[in-house]
Design a protein around this motif. Structure first.
Motif, short mmCIF file in Angstrom:
data_model
loop_
_atom_site.label_atom_id
_atom_site.label_comp_id
_atom_site.label_asym_id
_atom_site.label_seq_id
_atom_site.Cartn_x
_atom_site.Cartn_y
_atom_site.Cartn_z
N VAL A 94 0.01 0.24 2.73
CA VAL A 94 1.14 0.84 2.48
C VAL A 94 1.54 1.79 1.22
CG1 VAL A 94 2.67 2.85 4.24
CG2 VAL A 94 0.72 1.18 5.09
N ARG A 95 1.72 2.59 1.24
CA ARG A 95 1.86 3.03 -0.07
C ARG A 95 3.31 4.09 0.60
NH1 ARG A 95 -1.47 7.29 -3.79
NH2 ARG A 95 -2.11 7.25 -1.69
N MET A 96 5.00 4.56 -0.25
CA MET A 96 5.92 4.54 0.46
C MET A 96 5.78 6.36 -0.40
SD MET A 96 6.68 3.50 3.22
CE MET A 96 8.06 4.43 3.40
N ASP A 97 6.96 7.35 -0.43
CA ASP A 97 6.69 7.98 -1.25
C ASP A 97 8.48 8.45 -0.73
OD1 ASP A 97 7.40 10.38 -3.25
OD2 ASP A 97 5.51 11.69 -2.17
N ARG A 117 10.70 7.33 0.62
CA ARG A 117 10.98 6.37 1.84
C ARG A 117 10.15 6.99 3.04
NH1 ARG A 117 17.28 5.18 2.75
NH2 ARG A 117 15.91 3.88 4.38
N ARG A 118 9.37 7.64 2.71
CA ARG A 118 8.22 8.12 3.59
C ARG A 118 6.82 7.40 4.01
NH1 ARG A 118 8.81 14.40 3.84
NH2 ARG A 118 7.48 13.93 6.03
N LEU A 119 6.07 7.93 4.76
CA LEU A 119 4.56 7.36 4.55
C LEU A 119 3.91 7.96 4.02
CD1 LEU A 119 4.44 5.76 7.93
CD2 LEU A 119 5.05 4.66 5.95
N SER A 120 2.95 7.65 2.50
CA SER A 120 2.15 9.00 2.27
C SER A 120 0.63 8.46 2.09
CB SER A 120 2.85 9.25 0.82
OG SER A 120 2.00 8.14 0.21
N TRP A 155 4.74 3.42 14.13
CA TRP A 155 4.50 4.89 13.74
C TRP A 155 2.69 5.32 13.82
CZ3 TRP A 155 6.72 1.77 10.30
CH2 TRP A 155 7.97 2.76 10.00
N HIS A 162 5.32 -2.21 11.70
CA HIS A 162 5.30 -3.11 10.04
C HIS A 162 6.67 -4.19 10.67
CE1 HIS A 162 8.92 -2.44 6.52
NE2 HIS A 162 7.41 -3.56 6.45
N TRP A 208 2.31 -5.10 7.16
CA TRP A 208 2.26 -3.73 7.60
C TRP A 208 0.74 -3.76 8.49
CZ3 TRP A 208 4.57 1.12 7.96
CH2 TRP A 208 5.49 1.43 7.04
#
Length: 499
Positions: free
Chosen positions: A425-428, A430-433, A468, A485, A492
Motif C-alpha cells: 500500500v502507498r500512502m500520500d 497519511r492517506r491511502l493512495s 478500510w 492493516h 497489509w
C-alpha cells in the motif's frame, strides 16, 4: 344414542411384546420365562409353543424335553413399550380407552365407540378395522363388540377366528355357552359353583336371583348380572401417553454394526408406523446402546425435515454409528424419536424444483465421515471483532418467512480471501493512495475508514488491526474491496471483495 363398546383382547401378551420385534424367532415355537434361575417358570408362549404342549408354570428343566424351542427372558420394559403402541393405535379411534384386568397372561383394553358409526361404519366394520390396525403393529388380537361393556370383555377371549359382534338384547344368549372361568372367579366361588354342578354362564344366569344372593351375598347378584349381560359398568378412561420408543435386549453382546442395523430396521418401522397413525413424522431419532460391562453409547440424528422414510433414516444412522462406533458390544438397544409435522411444500407452477433435503442429509453425513463433523455445515460469524472468526453450524431448511428475510437483506455479497492476499500500500500524506495486487497498480479513489479493532490481549492470540472499505481502479477494471492493516506486524492484506 346407542352405546357400543369394543374389547381388544391380546392373548399371551408377554410373548407377543417380545416377538413383535424378533420376527425370526417368532416363526418357530417360543416361550417367555420369568423369575430368577433356577426357579424360572413359563409365563407366556406363542401359538406354536402351546401346540407343542408347553404350559404355563413349566420350569426350565421341563422345557429341555422340547426340541427347537426358543426361550426368552421376560422384559417389563418391552411390555411397557408394547402397551404404549397398542394404546396409541387405539387412540386413533377414540380417546375413551380403559385398560381392564386380563386373565391367562392376556392384556385387555376396552374402547368406548358410542356415536362413532358415522365415522367408522357399523360395529362389524369397525371391529375389522381395529383388528387390521393391530396386525400392522404385529399383534394378534381377539375382538368383541357389544352394547354392554362386560359382555364384550367376556366374549373377546373366545373370538379366535373373527371379531364377535353382539346385537342388542342377545347378550345372554351369546354368553350362555361360555365357561364360568371368564368371570374371573375367586377360588372359593369356583369351588362353590363346582359343588352346585354349574359350568357355564347360561346355567348361572338361570339361577333364582334371591336364592343366589342368600347364599353368596351381593357378589352372587353381580355374577348373575354378568352372566346375563346386564351388569352396568362406569367406564374410567385411561390417559395414554404418546411416546415413540422401542427397546430390545440381546441374549449376548452384539459387536457387528450390520447385526445392529438388522435389528434396528424393524424397530424404526414400528416408530414410523405409530407416528403415521397420528399424521406425524420423525423429527429426530436417538439410539441408545447399553454396553457390555456397563455404560451407554447414545447417538442422535436430526434430518433436515421430518421423515417417514425408513431406509433413509436407517442410512443416516448407519453413517453416524460408523463414524462414532461404541467402545464395546451392545447388550441392549433403545430407539426413541421426537415427532414432527410432515413437511409440505407448495411451489409455484413455474418455480424450479428444489433438491430433496434427504439427499443433502446423506451427502453431508458422507462428507463428515471423511473430513470430520466440525468441518461440515455453513459458516456463521461469531459475536466478536476478531478477523476470520466463525463457527460451523449444520444446514437447516429455512421456513418460507426466513427465506424472504434472507433474500430481502442479501443486497451485497462479501467474498473473502482465505488466506488474505498480501499487498503493498502507498500512502500520500497519511492517506491511502493506491496498492499493488498481482503486479497491477490500483489507484484508490474512495476510502472509508479506518475501522480500528483489537482484542484477546490476555492470550497468545493477540491481534490488532484496522480496516478500510475502498474503491480502486486500474485501467478498465474497478475493485470494491476490504483491506486491512496489521498494526502489530505492519502488514497489509486484501481481505475480501464486494460483489
Amino acid at each position: 344414542m346407542m352405546e357400543w363398546y369394543v374389547c381388544v383382547h391380546v392373548p399371551e401378551f408377554a410373548a407377543q411384546a417380545l416377538l413383535r420385534l424378533r420376527a425370526e424367532v417368532g416363526k418357530g415355537p417360543a416361550v417367555v420365562l420369568e423369575g430368577d434361575a433356577p426357579l424360572e417358570q413359563v409365563c407366556s408362549g406363542n401359538a406354536a409353543a402351546l401346540r407343542l404342549g408347553v404350559a404355563h408354570g413349566m420350569t426350565r428343566a421341563e422345557l429341555d424335553s422340547f426340541t427347537g424351542l426358543s426361550i426368552l427372558k421376560r422384559s417389563l420394559a418391552e411390555e411397557g413399550n408394547a402397551r404404549l403402541a397398542l394404546l396409541g393405535a387405539a387412540g386413533m379411534f377414540t380417546p375413551r380407552i380403559e385398560v381392564m384386568e386380563g386373565t391367562d397372561a392376556a392384556w385387555v383394553m376396552v374402547l368406548d365407540m358410542t356415536g362413532s358409526t358415522r365415522l367408522f361404519g357399523s360395529p362389524e366394520q369397525l371391529s375389522m378395522r381395529i383388528q387390521q390396525m393391530m396386525r400392522t403393529l404385529r399383534f394378534s388380537v381377539r375382538i368383541a363388540a357389544s352394547g354392554n361393556l362386560r359382555t364384550a370383555v367376556c366374549l373377546a377371549a373366545s373370538a379366535v377366528r373373527r371379531p364377535v359382534v353382539v346385537t342388542r338384547g342377545a347378550e345372554a344368549q351369546c354368553l350362555a355357552p361360555l365357561p364360568l372361568a371368564v368371570l374371573g372367579l375367586t377360588p372359593q366361588q369356583t369351588e362353590a359353583f363346582a359343588l352346585w354342578g354349574l359350568h357355564t354362564l347360561g346355567e348361572l344366569a338361570a339361577l333364582p336371583e334371591v336364592d343366589l344372593i342368600v347364599r353368596m351375598g351381593q357378589q352372587g347378584k353381580r355374577l348373575r348380572l354378568l352372566a346375563r349381560g346386564e351388569h352396568p359398568h362406569l367406564m374410567v378412561p385411561d390417559e395414554p401417553v404418546f411416546l415413540l420408543q422401542e427397546l430390545l435386549a440381546f441374549d449376548a453382546a452384539v459387536e457387528m454394526l450390520d447385526s445392529l442395523l438388522f435389528v434396528l430396521g424393524p424397530m424404526l418401522g414400528q416408530l414410523i408406523l405409530r407416528a403415521q397413525n397420528h399424521s406425524l413424522a420423525l423429527a429426530s431419532v436417538t439410539v441408545k446402546l447399553g454396553l457390555d460391562g456397563g455404560g451407554e453409547h447414545t447417538r442422535t440424528i436430526k434430518p433436515a425435515v421430518p421423515l417417514v422414510d425408513r431406509a433413509m433414516i436407517l442410512r443416516l444412522l448407519h453413517l453416524d454409528l460408523q463414524a462414532h462406533p461404541p467402545s464395546a458390544g451392545a447388550v441392549s438397544l433403545s430407539v426413541s424419536a421426537e415427532p414432527g409435522e410432515r413437511s409440505k411444500v407448495q411451489m409455484g407452477l413455474f418455480s424450479p424444483q428444489l433438491p430433496e433435503p434427504t439427499r443433502l442429509d446423506v451427502t453431508l453425513a458422507r462428507i463428515a465421515a471423511l473430513v470430520g463433523e466440525e468441518h461440515v455445515g455453513r459458516a456463521c460469524l461469531r459475536d466478536t471483532h476478531q478477523p476470520g472468526s466463525f463457527r460451523m453450524e449444520r444446514f437447516l431448511v429455512p421456513s418460507s418467512s426466513s427465506r424472504k428475510e434472507v433474500l430481502a437483506g442479501a443486497s451485497v455479497a462479501l467474498r473473502r480471501y482465505r488466506p488474505p492476499v498480501a499487498i503493498h500500500v502507498r500512502m500520500d500524506q497519511r492517506r491511502l493512495s493506491g496498492f499493488s495486487l498481482h503486479g497491477t497498480l490500483y489507484a484508490i479513489e474512495k476510502a472509508y475508514g479506518p475501522w480500528r479493532k483489537s482484542g484477546d490481549w490476555w492470550s497468545e492470540q493477540v491481534w490488532s488491526s484496522e480496516e478500510w472499505d475502498v474503491e480502486a481502479k486500474a485501467q478498465d477494471s474497478t475493485l470494491l474491496c476490504l483491506i486491512s492493516h496489521d498494526l502489530l506486524q505492519e502488514r497489509w492484506h486484501l481481505e475480501a471483495l464486494y460483489d
